[in-house]
Write an enzyme that holds these catalytic residues in place. Structure first.
Site, mmCIF file in Angstrom:
data_model
loop_
_atom_site.group_PDB
_atom_site.id
_atom_site.type_symbol
_atom_site.label_atom_id
_atom_site.label_comp_id
_atom_site.label_asym_id
_atom_site.label_seq_id
_atom_site.Cartn_x
_atom_site.Cartn_y
_atom_site.Cartn_z
ATOM 1 N N ARG A 1 0.832 -1.209 0.000
ATOM 2 C CA ARG A 1 0.000 0.000 0.000
ATOM 3 C C ARG A 1 0.861 1.251 0.000
ATOM 4 O O ARG A 1 0.327 2.351 -0.059
ATOM 5 C CB ARG A 1 -0.881 0.014 1.237
ATOM 6 C CG ARG A 1 -2.343 -0.347 0.991
ATOM 7 C CD ARG A 1 -3.007 -0.412 2.340
ATOM 8 N NE ARG A 1 -4.419 -0.244 2.375
ATOM 9 C CZ ARG A 1 -5.290 -1.236 2.555
ATOM 10 N NH1 ARG A 1 -4.887 -2.481 2.586
ATOM 11 N NH2 ARG A 1 -6.572 -0.967 2.687
ATOM 12 N N ARG B 1 -17.818 -3.633 10.508
ATOM 13 C CA ARG B 1 -16.470 -3.052 10.500
ATOM 14 C C ARG B 1 -16.540 -1.565 10.828
ATOM 15 O O ARG B 1 -17.202 -0.800 10.132
ATOM 16 C CB ARG B 1 -15.830 -3.238 9.124
ATOM 17 C CG ARG B 1 -14.978 -4.468 9.020
ATOM 18 C CD ARG B 1 -14.395 -4.618 7.630
ATOM 19 N NE ARG B 1 -13.406 -3.595 7.294
ATOM 20 C CZ ARG B 1 -12.625 -3.667 6.216
ATOM 21 N NH1 ARG B 1 -12.710 -4.702 5.401
ATOM 22 N NH2 ARG B 1 -11.759 -2.712 5.968
ATOM 23 N N ARG C 1 -9.891 6.902 4.288
ATOM 24 C CA ARG C 1 -9.221 5.759 3.647
ATOM 25 C C ARG C 1 -8.943 6.056 2.177
ATOM 26 O O ARG C 1 -7.900 5.692 1.646
ATOM 27 C CB ARG C 1 -10.051 4.490 3.823
ATOM 28 C CG ARG C 1 -9.899 3.921 5.242
ATOM 29 C CD ARG C 1 -11.061 3.048 5.639
ATOM 30 N NE ARG C 1 -11.105 1.807 4.897
ATOM 31 C CZ ARG C 1 -12.219 1.062 4.778
ATOM 32 N NH1 ARG C 1 -13.337 1.461 5.339
ATOM 33 N NH2 ARG C 1 -12.170 -0.061 4.110
HETATM 34 P P1 AMP Z 1 -8.461 -3.548 4.108
HETATM 35 O O1 AMP Z 1 -9.218 -4.673 4.725
HETATM 36 O O2 AMP Z 1 -7.461 -4.012 3.090
HETATM 37 O O3 AMP Z 1 -9.340 -2.440 3.596
HETATM 38 O O4 AMP Z 1 -7.570 -2.912 5.287
HETATM 39 C C1 AMP Z 1 -8.172 -2.319 6.423
HETATM 40 C C2 AMP Z 1 -7.169 -1.484 7.185
HETATM 41 O O5 AMP Z 1 -6.065 -2.313 7.590
HETATM 42 C C3 AMP Z 1 -6.544 -0.344 6.425
HETATM 43 O O6 AMP Z 1 -7.365 0.807 6.385
HETATM 44 C C4 AMP Z 1 -5.270 -0.133 7.235
HETATM 45 O O7 AMP Z 1 -5.537 0.528 8.433
HETATM 46 C C5 AMP Z 1 -4.857 -1.559 7.570
HETATM 47 N N1 AMP Z 1 -3.979 -2.126 6.519
HETATM 48 C C6 AMP Z 1 -4.240 -3.205 5.719
HETATM 49 N N2 AMP Z 1 -3.228 -3.443 4.861
HETATM 50 C C7 AMP Z 1 -2.303 -2.498 5.117
HETATM 51 C C8 AMP Z 1 -1.038 -2.167 4.558
HETATM 52 N N3 AMP Z 1 -0.519 -2.898 3.531
HETATM 53 N N4 AMP Z 1 -0.355 -1.131 5.061
HETATM 54 C C9 AMP Z 1 -0.854 -0.400 6.083
HETATM 55 N N5 AMP Z 1 -2.047 -0.620 6.634
HETATM 56 C C10 AMP Z 1 -2.775 -1.657 6.168
#
Ligand code: AMP
Length: 372
Positions: free
Chosen positions: A271, A316, A328
């Site tokens: 990311r 969530r 986000r």
């Molecule tokens: P997601 O389920 O992929 O939308 O991730 C939810 C949250 O997890 C994100 O908004 C971040 O807070 C954290 N997160 C997930 N993957 C990453 C990453 N590669 N780097 C930093 N934070 C992450």
């Protein structure tokens, strides 16, 4: 540092452009010193491989000199054939001259032997041999080599003038033949709500890949109240990114848990650019790499609608509040979206339309996955 594919083979970075430059400087210094009392030496490059070396060498050589080339053929594919013939000779009168041969690489010594033969009856004042690279393990001749840039093991190399079946000469640095990449590793990319998780569930079965969602791993750790979970929670609840060091270490641990995987679908990782670089370096150590980034493209308004809908069902925290969702997107647009350029620069970016039914989108993704 990266793995590249030329024709059917994989090559990994081996000698940097900077190291080559330093090596040539050293050769120029030694040769300038030895020839300081000579009148206009003639440097002869052995084509095709030496063209870059000769160009860089003479640019650094500051006394008067002449430059010429001969063309010989010796390589077919990655094996030295042993049979050599002179294709283009030289027309200069060489009598009484100091000639320095500039070779890109000396391995078996077959070419070198031919060079000695070509010049033996030319009544030179002296003949010196300089080679940028030398493979001592395979050199079979009792012939003198006056200047050696770098001695290297007997691995096939390309770049900086050297080719593999015609291509690779234009690479700025040297790459070394490496074992074939075994895994299919794909970064499934897109903003929050693009459908990465939903699609990964289908694709992992179809392609027999392991799905790693960093968001899921964080949520699992939060649920189980682990140290990692406690650390990540405040960032996640606000829709901020978790710090890189934490996320990168976690990702590596997840990959290591699956030593027999045929490949991975990375979902939610990388990311940030430093995550992408860490992933490349980590995979490269294993002789692996990323085959491609496949990006789901969905307009932002539709994403917000999808996320609010998901928040009602999943509970969530980061999906329920529009300001957290916007945050986000902000994180995505400022830190993550640039990864498109990172993978595009490696010709590894593939965009897929992420609007439509789940099965239509799967279909779009499969068309790209099949090619990677
Ligand atoms: P997601 O389920 O992929 O939308 O991730 C939810 C949250 O997890 C994100 O908004 C971040 O807070 C954290 N997160 C997930 N993957 C990453 C990453 N590669 N780097 C930093 N934070 C992450």
């Amino acid at each position: 540092m990266s793995i590249i594919k030329l024709h059917d083979k994989y090559f990994k970075s081996y000698i940097s452009a900077q190291k080559i430059d330093e090596t040539i400087k050293n050769l120029v210094n030694q040769i300038s010193e030895d020839l300081k009392d000579e009148d206009t030496p003639l440097f002869i490059g052995i084509l095709n491989g030496s063209f870059m070396f000769v160009a860089d060498f003479v640019k650094k050589y500051h006394a008067n000199c002449e430059v010429s080339f001969v063309k010989l053929a010796s390589y077919e594919g990655t094996n030295s054939t042993g049979a050599i013939k002179q294709l283009v000779g030289i027309n200069e009168n060489l009598e009484g001259r100091t000639v320095v041969i500039l070779e890109d690489i000396i391995d078996t010594g077959n070419t070198l032997q031919e060079i000695y033969k070509i010049f033996e009856n030319k009544n030179l004042k002296q003949l010196k041999i300089a080679t940028l690279f030398f493979k001592p393990d395979v050199f079979k001749k009792e012939l003198p080599i006056d200047y050696i840039g770098l001695s290297i093991p007997d691995k096939f190399i390309v770049g900086y003038g050297l080719d593999y079946d015609g291509i690779g000469r234009n690479l700025e640095s040297i790459y070394q033949l490496t074992k074939e990449q075994n895994m299919k590793n794909i970064v499934l990319f897109g903003p929050p709500g693009a459908g990465k998780g939903t699609q990964a569930d289908v694709l992992k079965e179809k392609y027999n890949l392991k799905h790693i969602s960093t968001g899921d791993v964080f949520r699992y750790n939060i649920k189980n109240e682990t140290e990692l979970g406690l650390l990540a929670k405040s960032y996640m609840d606000n829709g901020d990114l978790v710090p890189d060091e934490v996320t990168i270490d976690m990702l590596k641990a997840e990959v290591e848990k699956n030593p027999d995987a045929k490949g991975f679908i990375f979902d939610g990782f990388p990311r940030t650019e430093s995550q992408a670089k860490a992933l490349d370096a980590f995979l490269e150590e294993k002789g692996e790499g990323i085959n491609g980034m496949v990006a789901l493209e969905v307009p932002e308004d539709l994403l917000v609608e999808r996320l609010l809908g998901r928040g009602k069902v999943s509970g969530r925290a980061d999906d329920q509040d529009e300001s957290k969702i916007r945050n986000r997107f902000n994180e995505y647009n400022t830190k993550t979206a640039i990864l498109k350029d990172y993978y595009q620069a490696q010709n590894k970016y593939f965009a897929v339309n992420g609007v439509g039914s789940i099965s239509e989108i799967t279909e779009n993704l499969c068309q790209v996955f099949d090619k990677l």
